[in-house]
Scaffold this motif. Structure first.
Motif, mmCIF file in Angstrom:
data_model
loop_
_atom_site.group_PDB
_atom_site.id
_atom_site.type_symbol
_atom_site.label_atom_id
_atom_site.label_comp_id
_atom_site.label_asym_id
_atom_site.label_seq_id
_atom_site.Cartn_x
_atom_site.Cartn_y
_atom_site.Cartn_z
ATOM 1 N N ILE A 103 35.974 53.033 33.679
ATOM 2 C CA ILE A 103 35.356 51.941 34.465
ATOM 3 C C ILE A 103 34.183 51.288 33.897
ATOM 4 O O ILE A 103 34.345 50.316 33.260
ATOM 5 C CB ILE A 103 34.495 52.375 36.000
ATOM 6 N N TYR A 104 33.518 52.259 33.280
ATOM 7 C CA TYR A 104 32.369 51.955 32.048
ATOM 8 C C TYR A 104 33.165 51.464 31.083
ATOM 9 O O TYR A 104 31.529 50.887 30.339
ATOM 10 C CB TYR A 104 31.279 53.312 32.183
ATOM 11 N N GLN A 105 33.691 51.851 30.496
ATOM 12 C CA GLN A 105 33.835 51.444 29.076
ATOM 13 C C GLN A 105 34.217 49.802 29.231
ATOM 14 O O GLN A 105 34.091 49.281 27.705
ATOM 15 C CB GLN A 105 35.390 52.249 28.184
ATOM 16 N N PHE A 106 34.835 49.717 30.351
ATOM 17 C CA PHE A 106 34.722 48.069 29.808
ATOM 18 C C PHE A 106 33.290 47.195 29.771
ATOM 19 O O PHE A 106 33.514 45.977 28.983
ATOM 20 C CB PHE A 106 35.733 47.600 31.447
ATOM 21 N N VAL B 281 37.193 32.791 21.116
ATOM 22 C CA VAL B 281 37.536 34.422 21.110
ATOM 23 C C VAL B 281 37.372 34.759 22.839
ATOM 24 O O VAL B 281 38.093 35.674 22.956
ATOM 25 C CB VAL B 281 36.567 35.174 20.083
ATOM 26 N N GLN B 282 36.749 34.343 22.909
ATOM 27 C CA GLN B 282 35.854 34.407 24.405
ATOM 28 C C GLN B 282 37.277 34.727 25.742
ATOM 29 O O GLN B 282 36.870 35.351 26.096
ATOM 30 C CB GLN B 282 34.709 34.371 25.173
ATOM 31 N N TRP B 283 37.992 33.355 25.710
ATOM 32 C CA TRP B 283 39.074 33.022 26.318
ATOM 33 C C TRP B 283 39.941 34.015 26.244
ATOM 34 O O TRP B 283 40.811 34.772 27.394
ATOM 35 C CB TRP B 283 39.309 31.287 25.841
ATOM 36 N N ARG B 284 40.788 34.419 24.885
ATOM 37 C CA ARG B 284 41.701 35.094 24.531
ATOM 38 C C ARG B 284 40.995 36.554 25.251
ATOM 39 O O ARG B 284 41.538 37.069 25.626
ATOM 40 C CB ARG B 284 41.346 35.524 23.043
ATOM 41 N N PHE B 285 39.754 37.198 24.816
ATOM 42 C CA PHE B 285 39.082 38.267 25.246
ATOM 43 C C PHE B 285 39.233 38.232 26.695
ATOM 44 O O PHE B 285 39.454 39.510 27.328
ATOM 45 C CB PHE B 285 37.933 38.773 25.237
ATOM 46 N N LEU B 286 39.009 37.473 27.477
ATOM 47 C CA LEU B 286 39.008 36.941 28.482
ATOM 48 C C LEU B 286 40.746 37.352 29.715
ATOM 49 O O LEU B 286 40.772 38.469 30.343
ATOM 50 C CB LEU B 286 38.632 36.289 29.767
ATOM 51 N N TYR B 287 41.279 37.100 28.677
ATOM 52 C CA TYR B 287 42.866 37.134 28.934
ATOM 53 C C TYR B 287 43.222 38.647 28.990
ATOM 54 O O TYR B 287 44.245 39.549 30.153
ATOM 55 C CB TYR B 287 44.103 36.442 28.623
ATOM 56 N N GLN B 288 43.035 39.027 27.780
ATOM 57 C CA GLN B 288 43.195 40.615 27.368
ATOM 58 C C GLN B 288 42.318 41.355 28.911
ATOM 59 O O GLN B 288 42.568 43.071 28.869
ATOM 60 C CB GLN B 288 42.958 41.345 26.305
ATOM 61 N N LEU B 289 40.739 41.087 28.486
ATOM 62 C CA LEU B 289 40.570 41.781 29.423
ATOM 63 C C LEU B 289 41.326 41.862 31.349
ATOM 64 O O LEU B 289 41.315 42.833 31.933
ATOM 65 C CB LEU B 289 39.250 41.186 29.748
ATOM 66 N N SER B 290 41.813 41.299 31.411
ATOM 67 C CA SER B 290 42.736 40.454 33.286
ATOM 68 C C SER B 290 43.967 42.061 32.672
ATOM 69 O O SER B 290 44.104 42.662 33.738
ATOM 70 C CB SER B 290 42.532 39.865 33.347
ATOM 71 N N GLN C 93 44.410 45.478 35.410
ATOM 72 C CA GLN C 93 45.446 45.285 36.441
ATOM 73 C C GLN C 93 46.399 46.356 35.620
ATOM 74 O O GLN C 93 46.351 47.436 36.234
ATOM 75 C CB GLN C 93 46.118 43.841 36.237
ATOM 76 N N GLN C 94 46.249 46.464 34.567
ATOM 77 C CA GLN C 94 47.574 47.870 34.353
ATOM 78 C C GLN C 94 46.696 49.510 34.893
ATOM 79 O O GLN C 94 46.926 50.129 35.137
ATOM 80 C CB GLN C 94 47.192 47.659 32.642
ATOM 81 N N GLN C 95 45.503 49.364 34.695
ATOM 82 C CA GLN C 95 44.452 50.508 35.124
ATOM 83 C C GLN C 95 44.858 50.405 36.952
ATOM 84 O O GLN C 95 45.341 51.471 37.291
ATOM 85 C CB GLN C 95 43.040 50.035 34.932
ATOM 86 N N LEU C 96 44.814 49.001 36.908
ATOM 87 C CA LEU C 96 45.580 49.025 39.151
ATOM 88 C C LEU C 96 46.924 49.855 38.863
ATOM 89 O O LEU C 96 46.899 50.842 39.825
ATOM 90 C CB LEU C 96 45.573 48.159 38.923
ATOM 91 N N VAL C 97 47.657 49.579 37.822
ATOM 92 C CA VAL C 97 48.904 49.722 37.852
ATOM 93 C C VAL C 97 49.032 50.879 37.833
ATOM 94 O O VAL C 97 50.267 51.770 38.561
ATOM 95 C CB VAL C 97 50.341 48.414 37.158
ATOM 96 N N LEU C 98 48.340 51.642 36.954
ATOM 97 C CA LEU C 98 48.749 53.381 36.419
ATOM 98 C C LEU C 98 48.670 54.197 37.477
ATOM 99 O O LEU C 98 48.082 55.509 37.043
ATOM 100 C CB LEU C 98 47.193 53.375 34.522
#
Length: 280
Positions: free
Chosen positions: A130-133, A147-156, A160-165
């Motif tokens: 969790i902290y690494q974010f 760049v921030q918009w792209r990063f927000l998408y990547q962050l989401s 979500q991948q962490q939730l799926v995992l």
């Protein structure tokens, strides 16, 4: 419970299974801010950061309850002291709480992101994940908007991948299925028990009622006397020992009597239920 009703429950359960259900911590879903149409990416990143801090603090309090503090290692105690100091320094700030709508003071939150203690000394993989974010968000706040918009998408996507995992699954698929089955069986058993109790109590009430009718009482008088006799036959517990007994007590209101009597008459008219079975 009738066989038809039971089949309906199992059909519903099968439908749930096909959807591959899991139980997930709802707070992990609150980390992603919804924002509003005119939100800047910087503001959304700050909201992300604030929600991550809130979620991380929540997980820390779950993993390290106060009652177990004496069982912690030196590194864990040291880390929790740092977290405690962090909370105390921001106790009057709303930035410690979830903010799902993105309405935050981004400069204030950015300071909190840089100050939050790294849980690496605890060795707890979930807290570290969790902290690494957090430092990544703190760094992204100063990036250009595109760049921030792209990063927000990547962050989401990554969150979500962490939730799926299964990082925040309270129960995985199989455990959720077993939990549903256990609940359904318990629920059905409870309904079945209540159903048969109603029939049994209705049969008892009916015996009193028919007896008074045979003695020449009017219908209303027979019902009243039958209810009073039923109440006398089922006294409520008065001592602590009686309260601890595993015994079910019927309702004794006129409405309860009507409900029991109706259940008995319906069961008696059913070809699946015999008088002998009702009296057991």
């Amino acid at each position: 419970m009738t066989a038809e009703k039971s089949n309906q429950y199992y059909a519903k359960l099968q439908d749930i299974y096909e959807q591959t259900p899991v139980l997930i911590d709802i707070h992990s879903l609150l980390v992603t801010p919804s924002g509003i149409s005119n939100d800047s990416p910087r503001r959304l990143l700050a909201a992300w950061g604030q929600n991550l801090i809130s979620f991380l603090l929540l997980e820390i309090t779950r993993k390290y309850p106060v009652l177990n503090m004496d069982m912690l290692s030196g590194k864990e105690n040291e880390y929790l002291q740092k977290v405690s100091s962090f909370i105390e320094s921001h106790i009057d700030s709303k930035s410690l709480f979830f903010n799902p709508h993105g309405l935050v003071d981004d400069s204030l939150v950015n300071e909190k992101l840089k100050e939050f203690p790294n849980p690496a000394p605890t060795g707890d993989e979930e807290l570290i994940m969790i902290y690494q974010f957090i430092p990544r968000i703190a760094s992204a706040i100063s990036l250009p908007e595109t760049v921030q918009w792209r990063f927000l998408y990547q962050l989401s996507v990554e969150w979500q991948q962490q939730l799926v995992l299964g990082k925040f699954l309270l129960f995985p698929r199989q455990a959720t299925r077993e939990l549903l089955e256990t609940f359904m069986k318990g629920y059905q058993n409870k309904r079945q028990r209540h159903h048969w109790n109603a029939i049994r109590w209705g049969a008892e009430y009916n015996r009193y009622y028919q007896s008074y009718l045979a003695q020449g009482y009017t219908d209303m008088a027979a019902r009243g006397k039958a209810r009073r006799q039923f109440v006398t036959s089922h006294p409520y517990p008065k001592t602590a020992a009686e309260l601890l007994e595993d015994q079910e007590y019927p309702g004794t209101t006129a409405a309860a009597m009507r409900r029991y009597h109706t259940a008995f008459l319906a069961a008696k008219s059913s070809s699946d239920v015999t008088e002998e079975l009702i009296r057991k």
